[in-house]
Design an enzyme around this catalytic site. Structure first.
Site, short mmCIF file in Angstrom:
data_model
loop_
_atom_site.label_atom_id
_atom_site.label_comp_id
_atom_site.label_asym_id
_atom_site.label_seq_id
_atom_site.Cartn_x
_atom_site.Cartn_y
_atom_site.Cartn_z
N TYR A 151 0.82 -1.21 0.00
CA TYR A 151 0.00 0.00 0.00
C TYR A 151 0.86 1.26 0.00
CZ TYR A 151 -4.65 -2.01 0.72
OH TYR A 151 -5.85 -2.66 0.55
N LYS A 202 3.18 -15.29 2.22
CA LYS A 202 3.56 -16.15 1.09
C LYS A 202 5.07 -16.32 1.13
CE LYS A 202 1.61 -17.37 -2.34
NZ LYS A 202 1.27 -18.79 -2.70
N ASP A 235 -2.72 -18.08 0.73
CA ASP A 235 -3.74 -18.69 -0.13
C ASP A 235 -4.45 -19.82 0.59
OD1 ASP A 235 -1.33 -20.10 -0.21
OD2 ASP A 235 -1.53 -20.69 -2.33
N ASP A 263 -12.24 -9.19 4.28
CA ASP A 263 -13.52 -9.19 3.55
C ASP A 263 -14.11 -10.60 3.54
OD1 ASP A 263 -13.38 -6.47 2.82
OD2 ASP A 263 -14.09 -6.89 0.79
C1 IPM Z 1 -10.44 -1.41 3.69
C2 IPM Z 1 -10.67 -0.78 2.34
C3 IPM Z 1 -9.53 0.19 2.02
C4 IPM Z 1 -8.25 -0.64 1.95
C5 IPM Z 1 -9.72 1.04 0.76
C6 IPM Z 1 -11.00 1.83 0.79
C7 IPM Z 1 -8.54 1.96 0.54
O1 IPM Z 1 -10.83 -1.77 1.38
O2 IPM Z 1 -10.31 -0.67 4.67
O3 IPM Z 1 -10.40 -2.65 3.76
O4 IPM Z 1 -7.95 -1.23 0.90
O5 IPM Z 1 -7.53 -0.66 2.94
MG MG Z 2 -10.90 -3.75 2.15
#
Ligand code: IPM
Ligand code: MG
Length: 365
Positions: A151, A202, A235, A263
């Site tokens: 990031y 990984k 994975d 997620d």
């Molecule tokens: C999260 C989101 C963010 C990330 C985005 C909105 C930049 O997906 O907080 O999980 O990727 O960190």
């Molecule tokens: Mg996210």
């Protein structure tokens, strides 16, 4: 190293604490509106401030995060964000996009450890797309590294090659210090839970993964031998999360894998609309709290969003930054009771709107 656990500033218990609200974009303002009602009801001497953030800030000030807002965020006890981003800003230069504001806020506040609990409330086991017997009683804590990795790594960018092709570059980079400090948070958390940490990387293909495993192993041997540590390729962790999620207690992983795995874990609990998160830095520094759902532009402004992730994020702020774990307990119990009584927004298969779901929680406070 107990300090970060009670991340609150040492303060006079009767003093006001300051929470900065950053509603942001999309459904952000709607869900934060419910947090405001809940905060008012709970009391707890929390003083609320509010600023524009993300796309909303870009429209008004030309940048997604102003220097003044970042300075205020660092001076408060905690920051609660709604959501950022949306199709409206798809063509804005990357460094001015709403998401860039969020990354700058995380980096500026130095909140390197992102706690993303995935808890399946008993009454919601049916709402998951997985079988009840797989998700019932689920209680996982994902600790995502939040201020490093791909990031933020340099170099990054898109260049045009002499033959006219384009070439995109991102850089995954981690130092010993970055891996250690986030792993320490995971080990400390595990001690207060079921005593198990799964470290996901990984290491079979990535240099950073190799280093990650080495550093976590050494820290474990040095300071946390009482906690059980397991290494898992990321994975495989993704697969194990849907196969047998209850094998996990605390998962520690890097920024990108943590984004993806959290997620996935969210969906186990029934809906992305349920998951809160806390991002913590050094002891005594303000925490950043966010529901992990995005801005959901498809339902924004319609009063349909589930406010529970934002409300539970406020609960985490009360617990970790505002020195009021007792109020978090009351709040979480009220949410559980509302769900137990059948309160459901559309993401949970029901028909309640944002405000009505807020009412259901308020009625139980
Ligand atoms: C999260 C989101 C963010 C990330 C985005 C909105 C930049 O997906 O907080 O999980 O990727 O960190
Ligand atoms: Mg996210």
């Amino acid at each position: 190293m107990e300090g970060w656990r009670s991340n609150a500033h040492s303060r006079n218990p009767t003093a006001m604490t300051k929470l900065l609200l950053l509603p942001g974009d999309g459904i952000g303002p709607e869900v934060i509106a419910e947090v405001k009602r809940v905060a008012e009801r709970l009391g707890g001497d929390v003083e609320l401030e509010e600023r524009r953030f993300g796309g909303a800030s870009y429209e008004a000030e030309g940048v997604p995060l102003t220097e003044a807002t970042l300075a205020l965020a660092k001076a408060c006890d905690a920051v609660l964000m709604g959501a950022v981003g949306g199709p409206k800003w798809a063509d804005v230069p990357r460094q001015l996009r709403p998401e860039a504001g969020l990354l700058a806020l995380r980096a500026g506040m130095e909140v390197f450890a992102n706690l993303r609990p995935a808890v399946c409330f008993a009454s919601l086991a049916e709402a998951s797309t997985l079988k009840r017997e797989v998700v019932e009683g689920l209680d996982i804590m994902i600790v995502r590294e939040l201020t490093g990795g791909v990031y933020f790594g340099q170099p990054r960018g898109i260049e045009t090659l002499p033959d006219g092709q384009k070439r995109g570059v991102d850089t995954q980079v981690y130092t010993t210090h970055e891996i250690e400090r986030v792993s320490r948070v995971a080990f400390e958390l595990a001690r207060g839970r079921r005593g198990k940490v799964t470290s996901a990387e990984k290491s079979n293909v990535m240099e950073t993964g190799h280093l990650w495993r080495e550093v976590v192993t050494a820290l474990h041997a040095r300071e946390y031998a009482d906690v059980s540590l397991e290494h898992m390729l990321a994975d495989n962790a993704a697969m194990q999360l849907v196969k047998n999620p209850r094998q996990f207690d605390v998962i520690v992983t890097d920024n990108l894998f943590g984004d993806i795995l959290s997620d996935e874990a969210a969906q186990l609990t029934g809906s992305l609309g349920m998951l809160p998160s806390a991002a913590l830095g050094a002891p005594g520094r303000p925490g950043l709290y966010e529901p992990i759902h995005g801005s959901a532009p498809d339902i924004a402004g319609k009063g349909l969003a589930n406010p529970l992730a934002a409300i539970l994020s406020f609960g985490m702020a009360l617990r970790w930054s505002l020195g009021r774990p007792d109020l978090d307990e009351r709040l979480t119990a009220a949410v559980e009771a509302a769900l137990g009584a059948g309160a459901r927004t559309r993401d949970l298969g029901g028909s309640l709107g944002t405000r009505e779901m807020g009412d259901e929680v308020l009625a139980r406070l």
